[in-house]
Design a protein around this motif. Sequence first.
Motif, PDB file in Angstrom:
ATOM      1  N   GLY A  93       0.722  -1.025   0.013  1.00 18.80           N
ATOM      2  CA  GLY A  93      -0.156  -0.081  -0.059  1.00 18.80           C
ATOM      3  C   GLY A  93       0.881   1.131  -0.167  1.00 18.80           C
ATOM      4  N   GLN A  94       2.015   1.336   0.002  1.00 19.60           N
ATOM      5  CA  GLN A  94       2.890   2.444   0.226  1.00 19.60           C
ATOM      6  C   GLN A  94       3.577   2.868  -1.313  1.00 19.60           C
ATOM      7  OE1 GLN A  94       6.207   2.198   2.618  1.00 19.60           O
ATOM      8  NE2 GLN A  94       7.429   3.912   1.922  1.00 19.60           N
ATOM      9  N   ARG A  95       3.288   4.060  -1.545  1.00 17.35           N
ATOM     10  CA  ARG A  95       3.622   4.478  -2.772  1.00 17.35           C
ATOM     11  C   ARG A  95       5.132   4.425  -2.968  1.00 17.35           C
ATOM     12  NH1 ARG A  95       0.855   9.943  -4.116  1.00 17.35           N
ATOM     13  NH2 ARG A  95       1.304  10.232  -2.100  1.00 17.35           N
ATOM     14  N   PRO A  96       6.095   4.444  -4.208  1.00 18.30           N
ATOM     15  CA  PRO A  96       7.372   4.554  -4.291  1.00 18.30           C
ATOM     16  C   PRO A  96       7.614   6.136  -4.030  1.00 18.30           C
ATOM     17  CG  PRO A  96       6.507   3.574  -6.231  1.00 18.30           C
ATOM     18  CD  PRO A  96       5.363   3.982  -5.399  1.00 18.30           C
ATOM     19  N   VAL A  97       8.702   6.170  -3.519  1.00 16.03           N
ATOM     20  CA  VAL A  97       9.238   7.676  -3.289  1.00 16.03           C
ATOM     21  C   VAL A  97      10.164   8.243  -4.338  1.00 16.03           C
ATOM     22  CG1 VAL A  97      10.730   9.083  -1.726  1.00 16.03           C
ATOM     23  CG2 VAL A  97       9.272   7.122  -0.884  1.00 16.03           C
ATOM     24  N   VAL A  98       9.802   9.408  -4.989  1.00 10.46           N
ATOM     25  CA  VAL A  98      10.492   9.873  -5.824  1.00 10.46           C
ATOM     26  C   VAL A  98      11.272  11.155  -5.400  1.00 10.46           C
ATOM     27  CG1 VAL A  98      10.565  11.300  -8.082  1.00 10.46           C
ATOM     28  CG2 VAL A  98       9.605   9.094  -8.048  1.00 10.46           C
ATOM     29  N   GLY A  99      12.472  11.422  -5.389  1.00  5.73           N
ATOM     30  CA  GLY A  99      13.219  12.276  -4.684  1.00  5.73           C
ATOM     31  C   GLY A  99      13.143  13.710  -6.124  1.00  5.73           C
ATOM     32  N   ILE A 100      12.595  14.894  -5.600  1.00  2.00           N
ATOM     33  CA  ILE A 100      12.408  15.779  -6.640  1.00  2.00           C
ATOM     34  C   ILE A 100      13.774  16.575  -6.289  1.00  2.00           C
ATOM     35  CG2 ILE A 100      11.274  17.773  -7.411  1.00  2.00           C
ATOM     36  CD1 ILE A 100       8.724  16.259  -6.685  1.00  2.00           C
ATOM     37  N   ILE A 101      14.411  16.965  -7.269  1.00  2.00           N
ATOM     38  CA  ILE A 101      15.884  17.647  -6.906  1.00  2.00           C
ATOM     39  C   ILE A 101      15.435  19.120  -6.849  1.00  2.00           C
ATOM     40  CG2 ILE A 101      18.088  18.576  -7.838  1.00  2.00           C
ATOM     41  CD1 ILE A 101      18.080  15.537  -6.865  1.00  2.00           C
ATOM     42  N   MET A 159       4.191  22.213 -10.016  1.00  2.00           N
ATOM     43  CA  MET A 159       3.832  21.242 -11.064  1.00  2.00           C
ATOM     44  C   MET A 159       4.580  20.168 -11.011  1.00  2.00           C
ATOM     45  SD  MET A 159       5.213  23.348 -14.382  1.00  2.00           S
ATOM     46  CE  MET A 159       4.339  24.863 -13.778  1.00  2.00           C
ATOM     47  N   ASN A 160       5.851  19.907 -10.298  1.00  2.00           N
ATOM     48  CA  ASN A 160       6.723  18.898 -10.442  1.00  2.00           C
ATOM     49  C   ASN A 160       6.251  17.709  -9.643  1.00  2.00           C
ATOM     50  OD1 ASN A 160       9.051  19.442 -12.074  1.00  2.00           O
ATOM     51  ND2 ASN A 160       9.414  21.141 -10.756  1.00  2.00           N
ATOM     52  N   THR A 161       5.719  18.495  -8.398  1.00  2.00           N
ATOM     53  CA  THR A 161       5.148  17.452  -7.320  1.00  2.00           C
ATOM     54  C   THR A 161       3.779  17.130  -7.729  1.00  2.00           C
ATOM     55  OG1 THR A 161       4.201  19.422  -6.033  1.00  2.00           O
ATOM     56  CG2 THR A 161       6.140  18.456  -5.445  1.00  2.00           C
ATOM     57  N   ALA A 162       2.976  17.618  -8.542  1.00  2.00           N
ATOM     58  CA  ALA A 162       1.581  17.161  -8.832  1.00  2.00           C
ATOM     59  C   ALA A 162       1.984  16.082  -9.917  1.00  2.00           C
ATOM     60  CB  ALA A 162       1.035  18.648  -9.512  1.00  2.00           C
ATOM     61  N   ALA A 163       3.022  16.449 -10.838  1.00  6.24           N
ATOM     62  CA  ALA A 163       3.251  15.327 -11.821  1.00  6.24           C
ATOM     63  C   ALA A 163       3.678  13.972 -11.323  1.00  6.24           C
ATOM     64  CB  ALA A 163       4.192  15.810 -12.751  1.00  6.24           C
ATOM     65  N   VAL A 164       4.477  14.099 -10.410  1.00 10.41           N
ATOM     66  CA  VAL A 164       5.012  12.799  -9.633  1.00 10.41           C
ATOM     67  C   VAL A 164       3.817  12.223  -8.933  1.00 10.41           C
ATOM     68  CG1 VAL A 164       6.635  12.054  -7.650  1.00 10.41           C
ATOM     69  CG2 VAL A 164       7.289  13.510  -9.383  1.00 10.41           C
ATOM     70  N   PRO A 194       6.122  12.260  -3.667  1.00  7.35           N
ATOM     71  CA  PRO A 194       7.045  13.425  -4.136  1.00  7.35           C
ATOM     72  C   PRO A 194       7.730  13.950  -2.868  1.00  7.35           C
ATOM     73  CG  PRO A 194       4.905  14.442  -3.825  1.00  7.35           C
ATOM     74  CD  PRO A 194       4.714  13.044  -3.655  1.00  7.35           C
ATOM     75  N   LEU A 195       9.220  13.859  -3.040  1.00  6.90           N
ATOM     76  CA  LEU A 195      10.048  14.316  -1.743  1.00  6.90           C
ATOM     77  C   LEU A 195      11.230  15.350  -2.245  1.00  6.90           C
ATOM     78  CD1 LEU A 195      10.811  13.796   1.327  1.00  6.90           C
ATOM     79  CD2 LEU A 195      12.169  12.054   0.240  1.00  6.90           C
ATOM     80  N   ILE A 196      10.948  16.719  -2.068  1.00  2.69           N
ATOM     81  CA  ILE A 196      11.687  17.635  -2.473  1.00  2.69           C
ATOM     82  C   ILE A 196      13.161  17.530  -1.826  1.00  2.69           C
ATOM     83  CG2 ILE A 196      12.395  20.079  -2.472  1.00  2.69           C
ATOM     84  CD1 ILE A 196       9.111  20.588  -2.817  1.00  2.69           C
ATOM     85  N   ILE A 197      14.163  17.398  -2.610  1.00  2.00           N
ATOM     86  CA  ILE A 197      15.521  17.142  -2.089  1.00  2.00           C
ATOM     87  C   ILE A 197      16.222  18.578  -1.972  1.00  2.00           C
ATOM     88  CG2 ILE A 197      17.708  16.040  -2.427  1.00  2.00           C
ATOM     89  CD1 ILE A 197      15.420  14.219  -1.922  1.00  2.00           C
ATOM     90  N   PRO A 198      16.793  18.765  -0.611  1.00  5.52           N
ATOM     91  CA  PRO A 198      17.866  20.108  -0.463  1.00  5.52           C
ATOM     92  C   PRO A 198      19.187  19.698  -1.281  1.00  5.52           C
ATOM     93  CG  PRO A 198      17.583  18.694   1.447  1.00  5.52           C
ATOM     94  CD  PRO A 198      16.635  18.164   0.621  1.00  5.52           C
ATOM     95  N   SER A 199      19.352  20.192  -2.352  1.00  2.10           N
ATOM     96  CA  SER A 199      20.133  19.534  -3.223  1.00  2.10           C
ATOM     97  C   SER A 199      21.572  20.366  -2.910  1.00  2.10           C
ATOM     98  CB  SER A 199      20.112  19.580  -4.552  1.00  2.10           C
ATOM     99  OG  SER A 199      18.973  19.152  -4.918  1.00  2.10           O
ATOM    100  N   ASP A 200      22.443  19.858  -1.661  1.00  3.45           N
ATOM    101  CA  ASP A 200      23.489  20.557  -1.288  1.00  3.45           C
ATOM    102  C   ASP A 200      24.286  19.350  -0.437  1.00  3.45           C
ATOM    103  OD1 ASP A 200      25.430  21.846   0.375  1.00  3.45           O
ATOM    104  OD2 ASP A 200      24.402  23.619  -0.125  1.00  3.45           O
ATOM    105  N   PRO A 201      25.413  19.350  -0.743  1.00  2.00           N
ATOM    106  CA  PRO A 201      26.165  18.036  -0.279  1.00  2.00           C
ATOM    107  C   PRO A 201      26.504  18.299   1.337  1.00  2.00           C
ATOM    108  CG  PRO A 201      27.793  19.325  -1.482  1.00  2.00           C
ATOM    109  CD  PRO A 201      26.517  19.889  -1.816  1.00  2.00           C
TER     110      PRO A 201
END
Length: 264
Positions: free
Chosen positions: A5-13, A31-36, A44-51
């Motif tokens: 029942g759990q959806r896959p997780v997509v990291g949105i850069i 619109m990125n989160t909506a499409a995912v 949809p999981l927004i990623i803080p793109s910073d090492p």
Amino acid sequence: MQRKGQRPVVGIIGNSYLINGSYPSHSAGTMNTAAVAEVAGCVPLIIPSDPRYISVEELLELCDGFLLTGGRPNVHPSEYGEEETPAHGAFDRGRDAITLPLIRACVDRGQPFLGICRGFQEVNVALGGTLHPEIRDLPGRMNHRMPPDGTLEECFALRHVVTFTEGGVFHRLLGAREVMTNTLHGQGIARPGCRIVIDGHAPDGTPEAIYVKDAPGFTLSVQWHPEWNAASDPVSRPLFQAFGAAATAWAAGERPGVARRRSA
């Protein structure tokens, strides 16, 4: 392994962004989160793109796939062996440090990603390719940038044809050799990276659709913005559905790279 029942997780850069010109943030377009969520069927999981905040290794374990989004900052030209000039625009070095090794790891592992605009360019650079700093300055090329003063609908309006390779990956997926797309980019592929297959072009010859040859997983990337109107657009919807299916397979434990090696 994906729980029932759990959806896959997509990291949105995400992109670095200053709110009101002063408050630092990491952001991604709704619109990125909506499409995912609505078309790919994933979380949809927004990623803080910073090492400084997260590592590639953590992301690979946390997410089942990645959406490499567009953004105003460009890949720094030092990443493909060139000097910085004013024509290269603004940069996001934190994002460079995350996405380029992340792409290479996903290609090796068979972990799915979908590249959009800057993400399309990142895939090319990650595999050794180069970029033109400004497409519209090249002889015979059209202006691929968004209208400077248009509404959101005008900016994302369909503006040119993309022609795919006969019988190629995109032709088979979308069911047509020619599709209409929007266009909101300044840079573009100059020299394709190692294993990068250019599978679609704009009328002026600008590369618009690519994938990674012999990669075990989903590696489709496009120069346009399919996240706009993704649920109803006949070109965008199958792209996100196919990406969602690949993320679902990964979440279920299917490892295409492992299967390929075992059968070799």
